[in-house]
Enzyme design. Structure first.
Site, PDB file in Angstrom:
ATOM      1  N   LYS A 128     -49.732 -48.102  -7.213  1.00  0.00           N
ATOM      2  CA  LYS A 128     -50.834 -47.225  -6.746  1.00  0.00           C
ATOM      3  C   LYS A 128     -50.516 -45.890  -7.132  1.00  0.00           C
ATOM      4  CE  LYS A 128     -54.434 -46.609  -3.445  1.00  0.00           C
ATOM      5  NZ  LYS A 128     -54.774 -45.274  -3.047  1.00  0.00           N
TER       6      LYS A 128
ATOM      7  N   HIS B  92     -48.958 -49.413  -1.045  1.00  0.00           N
ATOM      8  CA  HIS B  92     -48.030 -48.969  -1.669  1.00  0.00           C
ATOM      9  C   HIS B  92     -47.019 -47.984  -0.328  1.00  0.00           C
ATOM     10  CE1 HIS B  92     -50.311 -44.817  -1.912  1.00  0.00           C
ATOM     11  NE2 HIS B  92     -51.142 -45.707  -1.083  1.00  0.00           N
ATOM     12  N   ARG B  93     -47.793 -47.682   0.386  1.00  0.00           N
ATOM     13  CA  ARG B  93     -46.691 -46.772   1.463  1.00  0.00           C
ATOM     14  C   ARG B  93     -46.091 -47.910   2.716  1.00  0.00           C
ATOM     15  NH1 ARG B  93     -47.612 -42.170  -0.214  1.00  0.00           N
ATOM     16  NH2 ARG B  93     -49.910 -41.446  -0.958  1.00  0.00           N
TER      17      ARG B  93
ATOM     18  N   GLU C   5     -55.505 -47.975   2.796  1.00  0.00           N
ATOM     19  CA  GLU C   5     -55.502 -49.136   1.947  1.00  0.00           C
ATOM     20  C   GLU C   5     -55.456 -50.565   2.785  1.00  0.00           C
ATOM     21  OE1 GLU C   5     -54.408 -46.420   1.323  1.00  0.00           O
ATOM     22  OE2 GLU C   5     -53.718 -46.018  -0.447  1.00  0.00           O
TER      23      GLU C   5
ATOM     24  N   ARG D 272     -53.556 -49.363   8.652  1.00  0.00           N
ATOM     25  CA  ARG D 272     -52.084 -49.005   8.682  1.00  0.00           C
ATOM     26  C   ARG D 272     -51.321 -49.048  10.035  1.00  0.00           C
ATOM     27  NH1 ARG D 272     -52.303 -44.485   3.810  1.00  0.00           N
ATOM     28  NH2 ARG D 272     -51.699 -45.849   2.111  1.00  0.00           N
TER      29      ARG D 272
ATOM     30  N   ASP E 144     -50.710 -39.389   5.591  1.00  0.00           N
ATOM     31  CA  ASP E 144     -49.865 -40.291   4.765  1.00  0.00           C
ATOM     32  C   ASP E 144     -48.156 -40.123   4.919  1.00  0.00           C
ATOM     33  OD1 ASP E 144     -52.306 -40.756   3.449  1.00  0.00           O
ATOM     34  OD2 ASP E 144     -51.761 -39.859   1.636  1.00  0.00           O
TER      35      ASP E 144
ATOM     36  N   ARG F 174     -57.831 -34.528  -8.848  1.00  0.00           N
ATOM     37  CA  ARG F 174     -58.826 -33.618  -8.721  1.00  0.00           C
ATOM     38  C   ARG F 174     -58.809 -32.817 -10.296  1.00  0.00           C
ATOM     39  NH1 ARG F 174     -57.221 -34.442  -3.702  1.00  0.00           N
ATOM     40  NH2 ARG F 174     -57.852 -33.431  -1.957  1.00  0.00           N
TER      41      ARG F 174
ATOM     42  N   ASN G 157     -58.571 -49.079  -6.052  1.00  0.00           N
ATOM     43  CA  ASN G 157     -58.539 -48.788  -4.565  1.00  0.00           C
ATOM     44  C   ASN G 157     -58.058 -47.278  -4.475  1.00  0.00           C
ATOM     45  OD1 ASN G 157     -58.799 -48.829  -1.871  1.00  0.00           O
ATOM     46  ND2 ASN G 157     -57.053 -49.952  -1.426  1.00  0.00           N
TER      47      ASN G 157
ATOM     48  N   LYS H 225     -50.531 -37.303  -6.685  1.00  0.00           N
ATOM     49  CA  LYS H 225     -51.877 -37.932  -6.842  1.00  0.00           C
ATOM     50  C   LYS H 225     -52.971 -37.101  -6.519  1.00  0.00           C
ATOM     51  CE  LYS H 225     -53.421 -40.152  -3.417  1.00  0.00           C
ATOM     52  NZ  LYS H 225     -53.741 -40.762  -2.428  1.00  0.00           N
ATOM     53  N   SER H 226     -52.902 -36.464  -5.491  1.00  0.00           N
ATOM     54  CA  SER H 226     -54.033 -35.810  -5.106  1.00  0.00           C
ATOM     55  C   SER H 226     -54.424 -34.647  -6.057  1.00  0.00           C
ATOM     56  CB  SER H 226     -53.661 -35.092  -3.486  1.00  0.00           C
ATOM     57  OG  SER H 226     -53.954 -36.029  -2.749  1.00  0.00           O
TER      58      SER H 226
ATOM     59  N   ASP I 155     -53.871 -45.307  -9.835  1.00  0.00           N
ATOM     60  CA  ASP I 155     -54.747 -44.303  -9.105  1.00  0.00           C
ATOM     61  C   ASP I 155     -55.276 -43.485 -10.471  1.00  0.00           C
ATOM     62  OD1 ASP I 155     -54.784 -45.565  -6.869  1.00  0.00           O
ATOM     63  OD2 ASP I 155     -54.608 -43.847  -5.573  1.00  0.00           O
TER      64      ASP I 155
ATOM     65  N   GLN J 226     -61.897 -36.802   2.114  1.00  0.00           N
ATOM     66  CA  GLN J 226     -62.222 -36.792   0.897  1.00  0.00           C
ATOM     67  C   GLN J 226     -63.840 -36.590   0.548  1.00  0.00           C
ATOM     68  OE1 GLN J 226     -60.565 -40.573  -0.496  1.00  0.00           O
ATOM     69  NE2 GLN J 226     -58.594 -39.754  -0.310  1.00  0.00           N
TER      70      GLN J 226
HETATM   71  O1  LIG Z   1     -57.608 -35.559  -0.619  1.00  0.00           O
HETATM   72  C1  LIG Z   1     -56.842 -36.577  -0.934  1.00  0.00           C
HETATM   73  O2  LIG Z   1     -56.256 -36.102  -1.794  1.00  0.00           O
HETATM   74  C2  LIG Z   1     -56.366 -37.474   0.172  1.00  0.00           C
HETATM   75  C3  LIG Z   1     -56.637 -37.341   1.679  1.00  0.00           C
HETATM   76  C4  LIG Z   1     -56.190 -38.114   2.555  1.00  0.00           C
HETATM   77  O3  LIG Z   1     -57.190 -38.804   2.856  1.00  0.00           O
HETATM   78  P1  LIG Z   1     -58.258 -38.748   4.301  1.00  0.00           P
HETATM   79  O4  LIG Z   1     -58.813 -37.496   4.136  1.00  0.00           O
HETATM   80  O5  LIG Z   1     -59.023 -40.064   4.395  1.00  0.00           O
HETATM   81  O6  LIG Z   1     -57.076 -38.654   5.413  1.00  0.00           O
HETATM   82  C5  LIG Z   1     -55.065 -38.764   2.214  1.00  0.00           C
HETATM   83  O7  LIG Z   1     -54.720 -39.920   2.952  1.00  0.00           O
HETATM   84  C6  LIG Z   1     -54.786 -39.463   0.730  1.00  0.00           C
HETATM   85  O8  LIG Z   1     -54.117 -40.244   0.325  1.00  0.00           O
HETATM   86  C7  LIG Z   1     -55.181 -38.216  -0.358  1.00  0.00           C
HETATM   87  C1  LIG Z   2     -54.915 -43.178   1.690  1.00  0.00           C
HETATM   88  C2  LIG Z   2     -54.236 -42.943   0.261  1.00  0.00           C
HETATM   89  O1  LIG Z   2     -55.115 -43.195  -0.779  1.00  0.00           O
HETATM   90  P1  LIG Z   2     -56.540 -43.124  -0.978  1.00  0.00           P
HETATM   91  O2  LIG Z   2     -56.285 -41.689  -2.145  1.00  0.00           O
HETATM   92  O3  LIG Z   2     -56.897 -44.140  -1.749  1.00  0.00           O
HETATM   93  O4  LIG Z   2     -57.277 -42.522  -0.071  1.00  0.00           O
HETATM   94  C3  LIG Z   2     -52.943 -42.997   0.105  1.00  0.00           C
HETATM   95  O5  LIG Z   2     -52.395 -42.774  -0.938  1.00  0.00           O
HETATM   96  O6  LIG Z   2     -52.221 -43.153   1.115  1.00  0.00           O
END
Ligand SMILES: O=C(O)C1=C[C@@H](OP(=O)(O)O)[C@@H](O)[C@H](O)C1
Ligand SMILES: C=C(OP(=O)(O)O)C(=O)O
Length: 428
Positions: A414, A388-389, A343, A346, A315, A27, A92, A22-23, A49, A170
């Site tokens: 998600k 989701h987690r 989300e 947690r 995560d 990006r 979200n 996802k990350s 997402d 983020q």
């Molecule tokens: O940059 C990213 O892709 C993410 C950063 C993390 O968030 P935080 O920086 O808020 O901890 C992580 O929890 C999220 O699922 C994805």
């Molecule tokens: C925190 C999470 O998502 P988000 O990218 O919405 O911050 C996650 O996927 O655990």
């Protein structure tokens, strides 16, 4: 489907091809949209997402083509979007909301960004404060410090901003992704602690792939040059999702194994591959190749509890909370305050659900401590809090041989729509 009844099982074995990260997916989509040239993106994650990011880019006028089989063609716009006024709904998805806010602040248009109710409770004030130091004009449409937002064209401003890094990494990621759009040398300084650092590593790696070098002074300051400009790398492959890998590796560690995940390994840019180290500390047998990881139960005896600072794996650390049910001793997961603004809260949610299966759980502002029960309570009805987690983690309780009901299982959409199907393939 309102709920899913999962049978108890005791063995986990097999190989899982992971969905895309996802990350990295979100990006890559944004950088490809802002780059000069066309980018062929392979192995993109297909989930809520990434759908929100793709829909946003389409609404902004970006050429986005589905070539099938997780291959997408993105026609880059070169630093600005053709659509100058629109409203975006980002669900979200933090990885869509925060970077798009930063990028759109310097795209010279009027944009409204909204999400689901929970997104409107997730903080964004530190990012907006930093963007305003760089001339961004952004109004809060609801509560100050939170989405929804109205972004107006930026005005000229200085070349340095400070950002707090202790709520979400983020914010810094969003700023770094947006800086090349200013076409002006710009420095961002991090004030105080920076959490979730490996995600900044992912951001810097992706910027490099798109031709932008960031000058770095440790984790304290980041500078992007005036002539920085995103260039398409042509083709890019998205790694498998290391956070999604954690559920299957945990299953292998609890249920005998071997369970092998393919798509991430020792060459990964994702910090969550370090989850495997935590499992090894608990006694699991872990082996890793360039692009796979394999987990088995301990050679002798049971898994052991750990006391771990989990700030680098926010995560995947949730998965450790469930592995703790199968470990001898008391497990403490520390430095996880950010769990409270994701989300759902947690820490609170995990404590409530683990108690349903018999665990004794203590929670603090930034930690959770889990004492496993003598025997797991069968037939727990697990609430998932639209997280989701929570759903994926708590499904692992079934490896203790107890059936579990998961409420609202579709929340896994998600990041991992096929999760329960894949779990059923390895858990017997
Ligand atoms: O940059 C990213 O892709 C993410 C950063 C993390 O968030 P935080 O920086 O808020 O901890 C992580 O929890 C999220 O699922 C994805
Ligand atoms: C925190 C999470 O998502 P988000 O990218 O919405 O911050 C996650 O996927 O655990």
């Amino acid at each position: 489907m309102e709920f899913l009844d999962l049978p108890g099982c005791s063995v986990a074995r097999g190989t899982v091809r992971l969905p895309g990260s996802k990350s990295i997916s979100n990006r890559v989509l944004l950088l490809a949209a802002l780059a000069d040239g066309v980018t062929e993106v392979h192995d993109l994650l297909d989930s809520d997402d990434t759908r929100h990011m793709l829909a946003a880019l389409r609404a902004l006028g970006v050429g986005v083509e589905d070539c099938g089989n997780h291959h997408w063609r993105i026609s880059g716009m070169g630093s600005a979007f053709p659509v100058k006024r629109t409203e975006l709904f980002l669900g979200n998805a933090g990885t869509a909301f925060r970077p798009l806010t930063a990028a759109l602040a310097f795209c010279g248009g009027d944009y409204v960004l909204k999400g689901v109710a929970r997104m409107h409770e997730r903080p964004i004030g530190d990012l907006i404060d930093a963007l305003k130091q760089l001339g961004a004009q952004i109004d809060y449409l609801g509560k100050p410090g939170f989405p929804p937002l109205h972004i107006h064209p930026a005005t000229p401003a200085g070349d340095c901003a400070q950002v707090r890094g202790n709520v979400s990494s983020q914010f810094l990621t969003g700023l770094l992704m947006a800086l090349p759009l200013r076409q002006k040398a710009t420095t961002v300084e991090v004030v105080g602690e920076l959490i979730s650092k490996p995600y900044i590593g992912i951001t810097l790696a992706m910027l490099r792939r798109f031709g932008v070098a960031v000058a770095q002074d440790g984790w304290a300051s980041f500078t992007v040059a005036a002539d920085a400009r995103y260039r398409s790398p042509g083709e890019i492959h998205v790694e498998g999702d290391a956070s999604s890998a954690s559920y299957f590796l945990a299953a292998g560690a609890i249920g005998g194994g071997p369970v092998r995940v393919e798509g991430v390994g020792q060459d990964s840019v994702q910090g969550d591959v370090r989850f495997a180290d935590a499992l090894a500390l608990m006694g699991a047998q872990i082996t890793m190749g360039p692009n796979w990881i394999e987990a088995r139960s301990p050679k002798e005896g049971r898994l052991k509890a750990i006391d771990l600072d989990c700030n680098h794996i926010p995560d995947a650390a949730m998965t450790l909370a469930v592995v703790a049910l199968f470990a001898d001793g008391v497990t403490t997961l520390r430095n996880i305050a950010s769990w409270r603004v994701k989300e759902t809260d947690r820490i609170a949610a995990m404590a409530t659900e683990l108690r349903k299966v018999g665990a004794t759980v203590e929670e603090g502002a930034d930690f959770i401590r889990i004492t496993p029960p003598e025997t797991l309570i069968p037939n727990a009805i697990i609430d998932t809090y639209d997280d989701h987690r929570m759903a994926m983690c708590l499904s692992l309780v079934t490896l203790g041989g107890v059936p579990v009901r998961i409420n609202d299982p579709a929340c896994v959409n998600k990041t991992f729509p096929a999760y329960f199907k894949v779990l059923a393939e390895i858990a017997q």
